[in-house]
Design a protein around this motif. Structure first.
Motif, PDB file in Angstrom:
ATOM      1  N   GLU A   1       0.850  -1.184   0.000  1.00  0.00           N
ATOM      2  CA  GLU A   1       0.000   0.000   0.000  1.00  0.00           C
ATOM      3  C   GLU A   1       0.886   1.235   0.000  1.00  0.00           C
ATOM      4  O   GLU A   1       2.014   1.213   0.497  1.00  0.00           O
ATOM      5  CB  GLU A   1      -0.968   0.019   1.177  1.00  0.00           C
ATOM      6  CG  GLU A   1      -0.344   0.018   2.538  1.00  0.00           C
ATOM      7  CD  GLU A   1      -1.397  -0.013   3.634  1.00  0.00           C
ATOM      8  OE1 GLU A   1      -2.277   0.879   3.644  1.00  0.00           O
ATOM      9  OE2 GLU A   1      -1.337  -0.921   4.473  1.00  0.00           O
TER      10      GLU A   1
ATOM     11  N   VAL B   1      -7.629   1.672  -6.059  1.00  0.00           N
ATOM     12  CA  VAL B   1      -7.107   3.029  -6.121  1.00  0.00           C
ATOM     13  C   VAL B   1      -8.227   3.945  -5.632  1.00  0.00           C
ATOM     14  O   VAL B   1      -9.274   4.028  -6.263  1.00  0.00           O
ATOM     15  CB  VAL B   1      -6.670   3.417  -7.553  1.00  0.00           C
ATOM     16  CG1 VAL B   1      -6.183   4.850  -7.577  1.00  0.00           C
ATOM     17  CG2 VAL B   1      -5.610   2.461  -8.074  1.00  0.00           C
TER      18      VAL B   1
ATOM     19  N   VAL C   1      -3.223   3.678  -2.930  1.00  0.00           N
ATOM     20  CA  VAL C   1      -3.169   2.487  -3.776  1.00  0.00           C
ATOM     21  C   VAL C   1      -2.875   1.285  -2.886  1.00  0.00           C
ATOM     22  O   VAL C   1      -1.946   1.309  -2.081  1.00  0.00           O
ATOM     23  CB  VAL C   1      -2.065   2.615  -4.847  1.00  0.00           C
ATOM     24  CG1 VAL C   1      -2.000   1.360  -5.709  1.00  0.00           C
ATOM     25  CG2 VAL C   1      -2.280   3.853  -5.706  1.00  0.00           C
TER      26      VAL C   1
ATOM     27  N   TYR D   1      -5.946   3.840 -13.989  1.00  0.00           N
ATOM     28  CA  TYR D   1      -4.823   2.936 -13.753  1.00  0.00           C
ATOM     29  C   TYR D   1      -4.986   1.669 -14.570  1.00  0.00           C
ATOM     30  O   TYR D   1      -6.076   1.344 -15.041  1.00  0.00           O
ATOM     31  CB  TYR D   1      -4.686   2.597 -12.265  1.00  0.00           C
ATOM     32  CG  TYR D   1      -5.777   1.702 -11.725  1.00  0.00           C
ATOM     33  CD1 TYR D   1      -5.637   0.323 -11.721  1.00  0.00           C
ATOM     34  CD2 TYR D   1      -6.949   2.243 -11.205  1.00  0.00           C
ATOM     35  CE1 TYR D   1      -6.632  -0.499 -11.231  1.00  0.00           C
ATOM     36  CE2 TYR D   1      -7.945   1.424 -10.700  1.00  0.00           C
ATOM     37  CZ  TYR D   1      -7.775   0.054 -10.711  1.00  0.00           C
ATOM     38  OH  TYR D   1      -8.766  -0.757 -10.223  1.00  0.00           O
TER      39      TYR D   1
ATOM     40  N   LEU E   1      -6.634  -5.048  -6.466  1.00  0.00           N
ATOM     41  CA  LEU E   1      -6.020  -3.737  -6.655  1.00  0.00           C
ATOM     42  C   LEU E   1      -7.084  -2.665  -6.467  1.00  0.00           C
ATOM     43  O   LEU E   1      -8.137  -2.715  -7.093  1.00  0.00           O
ATOM     44  CB  LEU E   1      -5.415  -3.635  -8.057  1.00  0.00           C
ATOM     45  CG  LEU E   1      -4.573  -2.425  -8.384  1.00  0.00           C
ATOM     46  CD1 LEU E   1      -3.352  -2.352  -7.476  1.00  0.00           C
ATOM     47  CD2 LEU E   1      -4.120  -2.479  -9.834  1.00  0.00           C
TER      48      LEU E   1
ATOM     49  N   LEU F   1      -0.084   4.171 -13.712  1.00  0.00           N
ATOM     50  CA  LEU F   1      -1.011   5.277 -13.501  1.00  0.00           C
ATOM     51  C   LEU F   1      -1.003   6.197 -14.712  1.00  0.00           C
ATOM     52  O   LEU F   1       0.055   6.463 -15.289  1.00  0.00           O
ATOM     53  CB  LEU F   1      -0.605   6.066 -12.258  1.00  0.00           C
ATOM     54  CG  LEU F   1      -0.538   5.280 -10.953  1.00  0.00           C
ATOM     55  CD1 LEU F   1       0.107   6.117  -9.868  1.00  0.00           C
ATOM     56  CD2 LEU F   1      -1.921   4.825 -10.537  1.00  0.00           C
TER      57      LEU F   1
ATOM     58  N   ILE G   1       1.785  -1.145 -10.535  1.00  0.00           N
ATOM     59  CA  ILE G   1       0.615  -0.524 -11.148  1.00  0.00           C
ATOM     60  C   ILE G   1       1.092   0.553 -12.122  1.00  0.00           C
ATOM     61  O   ILE G   1       2.145   1.155 -11.933  1.00  0.00           O
ATOM     62  CB  ILE G   1      -0.306   0.097 -10.066  1.00  0.00           C
ATOM     63  CG1 ILE G   1      -1.622   0.609 -10.673  1.00  0.00           C
ATOM     64  CG2 ILE G   1       0.412   1.181  -9.274  1.00  0.00           C
ATOM     65  CD1 ILE G   1      -2.638   1.040  -9.628  1.00  0.00           C
TER      66      ILE G   1
END
Length: 187
Positions: A86, A114, A124, A101, A112, A144, A142
């Motif tokens: 995180e 966001v 996140v 994302y 996952l 973005l 990830i």
């Protein structure tokens, strides 16, 4: 000498190349030949961010005025048995806005999330449920995406990571060695 700033970490299968060219005379006794051109190449890899660490990739990018989309990845560097992570992502709202994302293949995320905290921050969280041994190595957590604000002045914007935590397969936190931000130069 040449200073090379903001080179991204690489792996042994993805190298940086530094090429040097020069011209020299060959003089052997009474014989003087024409100038000779010589080139030498040095291939190298960089491990500038010791893990376990979080970083934004690329560390540095230039965005032309005609380009609207800016993409970055959050990378886990040199982790062992990673199960869950995180972090908080912060960006400069006067230069860009968050658009979404994408899951990446570096860390095979089963879960996952966001969550926007404010206009310029997001939390996140992600984890692996299907891999009992967790993830070991370095890879993307990830991707973005942001849109550049059209009237952005020429400047440098920062995308930073804070409140970053890794957890292993036992649920214990993994100490984070470094956190590296990314710089976006808007031209």
């Amino acid at each position: 000498s040449k200073l090379l700033d903001n080179l991204d970490d690489t792996s042994p299968d993805l190298l940086h190349e530094f090429i040097v060219k020069g011209i020299y005379n060959t003089d052997i006794g009474d014989y003087l030949s024409d100038d000779k051109e010589s080139q030498d190449t040095l291939s190298f890899w960089i491990d500038a961010i010791p893990g376990p660490s979080f970083r934004v990739a690329p560390l540095y990018q230039e965005v032309e005025s005609l380009v609207d989309e800016i993409s970055v990845e959050v990378i886990a560097e040199e982790v062992e048995s990673l199960r869950y992570f995180e972090c908080t992502i912060e960006f400069e709202i006067e230069y860009m806005n968050y658009t979404g994302y994408t899951k990446t293949e570096g860390f095979d995320t089963d879960v996952l999330f966001v969550d926007s905290l404010t206009n310029n921050t997001m939390h996140v969280t992600g984890g692996m449920l299907s891999n009992g041994s967790g993830y070991t190595g370095s890879g993307s957590l990830i991707k973005l995406s942001f849109n550049k604000i059209n009237n952005s002045p020429q400047d440098t914007a920062t995308i930073s990571i804070s409140n970053a935590v890794f957890y292993d397969t036992n649920g214990d936190s993994i100490s984070v060695n470094q956190i590296k931000e990314g710089l976006v130069v808007i031209q």
